[in-house]
Design a protein around this motif. Structure first.
Motif, PDB file in Angstrom:
ATOM      1  N   ASP A   1     -17.849 -53.450 -32.215  1.00  0.00           N
ATOM      2  CA  ASP A   1     -16.958 -52.295 -31.696  1.00  0.00           C
ATOM      3  C   ASP A   1     -17.501 -51.869 -30.164  1.00  0.00           C
ATOM      4  O   ASP A   1     -16.756 -51.947 -29.239  1.00  0.00           O
ATOM      5  CB  ASP A   1     -16.551 -51.329 -32.484  1.00  0.00           C
ATOM      6  CG  ASP A   1     -15.398 -51.756 -33.483  1.00  0.00           C
ATOM      7  OD1 ASP A   1     -15.114 -53.026 -33.331  1.00  0.00           O
ATOM      8  OD2 ASP A   1     -14.845 -50.906 -34.246  1.00  0.00           O
TER       9      ASP A   1
ATOM     10  N   THR B   1     -11.399 -46.216 -29.304  1.00  0.00           N
ATOM     11  CA  THR B   1     -11.945 -47.608 -29.989  1.00  0.00           C
ATOM     12  C   THR B   1     -11.243 -48.870 -29.393  1.00  0.00           C
ATOM     13  O   THR B   1     -10.217 -48.819 -28.434  1.00  0.00           O
ATOM     14  CB  THR B   1     -11.023 -47.250 -31.344  1.00  0.00           C
ATOM     15  OG1 THR B   1     -11.901 -48.249 -32.127  1.00  0.00           O
ATOM     16  CG2 THR B   1      -9.815 -47.166 -31.444  1.00  0.00           C
TER      17      THR B   1
ATOM     18  N   TRP C   1      -7.624 -43.998 -35.834  1.00  0.00           N
ATOM     19  CA  TRP C   1      -7.024 -44.191 -34.607  1.00  0.00           C
ATOM     20  C   TRP C   1      -5.449 -43.902 -34.914  1.00  0.00           C
ATOM     21  O   TRP C   1      -4.631 -43.570 -34.110  1.00  0.00           O
ATOM     22  CB  TRP C   1      -7.468 -45.428 -33.570  1.00  0.00           C
ATOM     23  CG  TRP C   1      -7.218 -46.421 -34.433  1.00  0.00           C
ATOM     24  CD1 TRP C   1      -8.056 -47.743 -34.776  1.00  0.00           C
ATOM     25  CD2 TRP C   1      -5.914 -47.307 -34.174  1.00  0.00           C
ATOM     26  NE1 TRP C   1      -7.341 -48.716 -34.983  1.00  0.00           N
ATOM     27  CE2 TRP C   1      -5.960 -48.725 -34.544  1.00  0.00           C
ATOM     28  CE3 TRP C   1      -4.654 -46.957 -33.489  1.00  0.00           C
ATOM     29  CZ2 TRP C   1      -5.125 -49.601 -34.615  1.00  0.00           C
ATOM     30  CZ3 TRP C   1      -3.684 -48.130 -33.543  1.00  0.00           C
ATOM     31  CH2 TRP C   1      -3.932 -49.277 -34.169  1.00  0.00           C
TER      32      TRP C   1
END
Length: 155
Positions: free
Chosen positions: A23, A55, A77
């Motif tokens: 990520d 993110t 999120w």
């Protein structure tokens, strides 16, 4: 939609993913303007802290309509976006503000199918055997585990 807490599926990143910081790598590239297979950096206000949380996400477009799909389920999120109802998507210096509407499970099958067709190589493992060729009934059954938001950007 209110926060879903009963039987809310969330798959944490595995040890290898955490060690490789996939990520972080995608976020780094996207923040510098590289289009990584449709990835964007999602920035949404934290529901508890009020601080921006970022993110990487995959932005899916079907017939001009944009969607955010949560392959890992009811993640932070997702919970933050439910609370805030809005956020920002960015690639490099290009930032788009948006509002989000969470979709009901019954409309998810064609969106999940398109998402899996495009990103199965990356997220297929999070769908418990469901794939782009699954029946509508199988995709419908997978729907509650994978929140989807319709994204409307400000013009």
């Amino acid at each position: 939609m209110t926060e879903k807490t009963t039987n809310a599926r969330y798959l944490r990143p595995g040890r290898i993913v955490r060690l490789l910081r996939f990520d972080a790598i995608v976020s780094f590239l996207v923040r510098r303007g590289f289009d990584v297979w449709g990835a964007r950096v999602l920035s949404v206000r934290g529901r508890k802290s009020g601080e921006p949380r970022k993110t990487p996400v995959n932005l899916l477009t079907i017939d001009g309509v944009q969607y955010l799909v949560a392959p890992r389920g009811h993640t932070q999120w997702v919970r933050n976006l439910r609370a805030a109802g809005e956020g920002e998507l960015s690639v490099g210096k290009r930032v788009e503000r948006f509002t989000a509407e969470e979709l009901p499970d019954e409309v998810k099958p064609p969106i999940l199918r398109a998402y899996l067709k495009r990103w199965a190589f990356e997220v297929g493992a999070f769908f418990d055997g469901v794939n782009a060729k699954s029946t509508d009934a199988e995709l419908l059954a997978a729907g509650p585990s994978h929140p989807i938001f319709r994204v409307t950007t400000a013009v």
